[in-house]
Design an enzyme around this catalytic site. Structure first.
Site: not given
Ligand code: DQA
Length: 145
Positions: A10-11, A18, A23, A74, A77, A98, A100, A107
């Site tokens: 998502p996103n 964004r 990012y 990825n 969230a 995985e 990111h 974070r």
């Protein structure tokens, strides 16, 4: 030729606009193009899938069984919330890396936990768009071992 499914959660369709401080300012399309070039050099074939919906991500992972040699994901969230995506990855049992863009460990605390990493070969984070390149390289290295 090995086939790898590249999944974005998502996103990530909003990349480019964004929160570019976190990012980067590349769009998902830019990242795809860069990854496609790397895949050619590594003699691998990529298919891309992005969804904002947990169910669609799970359906795609389930349909990857016997179709793909590896998954680069990825989960965005959903990394931090989704037992269901973890179970889907575990069920298909396809070597998965995985990734990111940001360093999730540097974070907010809720981002430190990944439900999905434990069912992956490993996790790469913090290198911006290059996390995708390193993730792909890691998968191919895994195949060649
Ligand atoms: C992300 C990190 C997640 O915590 C966040 O929810 C995202 C993007 C990353 O690539 O840095 O959507 O997966």
């Amino acid at each position: 030729m090995k086939k790898i499914l590249v999944i974005n959660g998502p996103n990530l369709n909003l990349l480019g606009t964004r929160e570019p401080d976190k990012y980067g300012d590349d769009t998902l399309e830019n990242i795809k193009t860069m990854l496609q070039e790397k895949a050619q050099k590594l003699d691998t074939e990529l298919e891309f899938f992005q969804s904002n919906s947990e169910g669609e991500l799970i359906d795609k992972i389930q349909s990857a069984k016997n179709q793909f040699d590896g998954i680069l994901i990825n989960p965005a969230a959903y990394t931090h919330t989704s037992v269901a995506i973890r179970d889907a990855l575990s069920a298909v049992n396809i070597p998965t890396v995985e990734i990111h863009l940001s360093n999730i460990h540097a974070r907010e605390e809720f981002r430190h936990k990944s439900y999905t990493a434990a069912v992956c070969i490993g996790q790469i984070c913090g290198f911006g768009k290059y996390s995708y390149i390193y993730g792909l390289t890691a998968l191919v290295t895994h195949f060649n071992q």
